[in-house]
Design a protein around this motif. Structure first.
Motif: not given
Ligand code: NAD
Length: 378
Positions: A180-205
Motif C-alpha cells: 500500500m505504501q508503494a501505491c502511495a509513492k506512485v500515486r502521491y509522490g510519497s510513500d507516507s500514509l500519514t493523514g490518509k484515510t483507508v477503508a478496510v473491509q474485513g478486520v479478521g486476522h
C-alpha cells in the motif's frame, strides 16, 4: 524506474480463456490445455469416503506448493475447476514473490466439519506422497494445522503443522502494508500514509494487523466487518470509525483495502468507489479481469492481489527452508519494490497493473523453463 520489456504470448483475451476453462462440457484435457496445467491427480478411498483432487499447474521454478481446501462442491466438475484455478494462481503468486516454487493446490470433496478427520487426512497424505515431492501441501480453507499433522503421518511433503510457523496473517498484513505504501509513492509522490484515510473491509486476522500498521503510521481508518466484536476491537484499539458492511465500498477515502472476500471489485462496487488506490489482502479481488481494466480506465491505482498478499506464502516458504520469522518479515517487505516495479511497467506500457503482474510472472516462469530445457508452457 527504468523501463522493462515484457512480452505476452496470449492469443486471446483472458476472459475468453476463463470461459473456455469454465465450460462444463469441456473434457478434462481441454480444461488442462486452456492454461497448460501439467498434471491432475484423483484419489479415492472407499473405506473413509476420501475424494481428493491435486492439480499441479507449473513446476518450472520448483515443486508446486499450495494448500488443501476441504469443501462441499455440488459436482466433481466444480471441484476440478476450483482446483485448476487455484493451482494456476499459486504459480503466479510464487513467481512474483521471487520464490523457487511452482503452483499447485488440492481439494478434498466433502463435509469440512466431519469428525472422521484422521482417516480423511491420512488418505490425503497418501495421495500427496504418491506425487513424490512434485507437490507440497499446507492448510487452507476448511483445514487446520492439526489436519496437516494427520497428513504428516503419511508424507513429509506438508507444512503449516502444529508448532510450525503458525498464523501467517501478521506477515501477510506487513506485506500488504508495504504494498500500500508503494501505491502511495506512485500515486502521491510519497510513500507516507500519514493523514490518509483507508477503508478496510474485513478486520479478521489480516485486516486487524493491517489496521495496526496503518494506525502506527498515522492513517485514519474506516472499517467494517460482519462480526461486530471484531469491529469493536479496532475501533477501541486504533480509534477507527466504522460503517455497515454494504457501505464500505462507497465511503470517501484515499485507499480501499479489501481484506475479506473475493470478487469485491465488480460492476456494482465500481459505480460507488471514490478512492484513488485499491490495495488489500483478499484473494481474487477482481470479479472478472475486465474489472481490472475498468479500474485502470477510472484512474484507480490497483495493487494486484496475488502480489500484495504473498506474505502468507513467504511465511510457508520460510518454514520449508528452515529460515526464521525475521527472514519472512524482511522478504514480505520486498513486496514494496515488486509493487513499484509492476506499477512502473503498467504506467509505461499503458496496461492495467494486473496484466503487468501476469506478464512479469509469466516471464520469470518461462525463463526457468528455458534454462531447464523444459517445454514452453506458460
Ligand atoms: P479472516 O476470516 O480472519 O478475516 C476475514 C474477515 O472478513 C472476518 O472477520 C469476516 O467476519 C469478515 N467478513 C466476511 N464477510 C464480510 C463482509 N461481507 N463484509 C465485511 N466483512 C466480512 O481471514 P484472513 O485470514 O484475515 O484473510 C482475509 C483475506 O485475505 C481472505 O480473502 C484471504 O483469502 C486473504 N489472504 C489471507 C492470508 C493470510 O495470511 N491469512 C494470506 C493471503 C491472502
Amino acid at each position: 524506474m527504468p523501463s522493462e520489456r515484457i512480452v505476452t504470448r496470449r492469443v486471446t483475451t483472458p476472459d475468453a480463456l476463463q470461459r473456455a476453462a469454465d465450460e462444463p462440457a469441456a473434457e478434462v484435457f481441454d480444461k488442462l490445455s486452456v492454461y497448460h496445467h501439467e498434471q491432475v491427480s484423483y484419489w479415492f478411498d472407499p473405506e473413509c469416503g476420501y475424494r481428493g483432487i491435486i492439480a499441479i499447474h507449473n513446476t518450472a521454478l520448483g515443486p508446486a506448493l499450495g494448500g488443501t481446501r476441504f469443501w462441499h462442491y455440488d459436482t466433481d466438475d466444480d471441484a476440478l475447476r476450483d482446483v485448476l484455478r487455484l493451482a494456476r494462481g499459486m504459480t503466479y503468486k510464487a513467481a512474483m514473490a521471487g520464490l523457487d516454487l511452482g503452483g499447485g493446490k488440492s481439494v478434498v470433496i466433502g463435509d469440512h466439519c466431519t469428525k472422521k478427520r484422521e482417516a480423511i487426512f491420512r488418505a490425503h497424505g497418501r495421495h500427496v506422497e504418491s506425487l513424490a515431492g512434485r507437490y507440497i501441501t499446507a492448510e487452507d480453507v476448511g483445514t487446520s494445522p492439526s489436519d496437516m499433522e494427520w497428513v504428516r503421518k503419511e508424507t513429509s511433503h506438508v507444512f503449516g503443522l502444529v508448532g510450525g510457523f503458525g498464523d501467517p496473517s501478521p506477515v501477510t498484513a506487513f506485506g500488504t502494508f508495504r504494498g500500500m505504501q508503494a501505491c502511495a509513492k506512485v500515486r502521491y509522490g510519497s510513500d507516507s500514509l500519514t493523514g490518509k484515510t483507508v477503508a478496510v473491509q474485513g478486520v479478521g486476522h489480516v485486516g486487524y494487523y493491517l489496521c495496526k500498521h496503518l494506525h502506527e503510521e498515522g492513517a485514519k481508518l474506516i472499517v467494517t466487518d460482519i462480526d461486530d466484536d471484531k469491529v469493536k476491537r479496532v475501533v477501541d484499539e486504533f480509534g477507527a470509525a466504522s460503517v455497515a458492511p454494504d457501505e464500505i465500498h462507497g465511503v470517501a477515502a484515499d485507499v480501499f483495502a479489501p481484506c475479506a472476500l473475493g470478487a469485491v471489485i465488480n460492476d456494482d462496487t465500481l459505480k460507488v468507489l471514490k478512492v484513488s488506490i485499491v490495495a488489500g489482502a483478499a484473494n481474487n479481488q477482481l470479479h472478472r479481469e475486465r474489472h481490472g481494466d475498468a479500474l485502470n480506465e477510472m484512474g484507480i491505482t490497483y495493487a494486484p492481489d496475488y502480489v500484495i498478499n504473498s506474505g502468507g506464502l513467504i511465511n510457508v516458504n520460510a518454514e520449508i527452508e528452515g529460515w526464521n520469522l525475521e527472514w519472512a518479515h524482511d522478504k514480505a517487505g520486498e513486496i514494496y519494490d515488486t509493487i513499484l516495479r509492476v506499477l512502473a511497467i503498467a504506467g509505461e506500457q499503458k496496461i492495467p497493473s494486473y496484466r503487468a503482474a501476469d506478464h512479469l510472472a509469466e516471464q520469470r516462469v518461462s525463463q526457468a523453463e528455458r534454462s531447464r530445457g523444459l517445454p514452453h508452457r506458460i
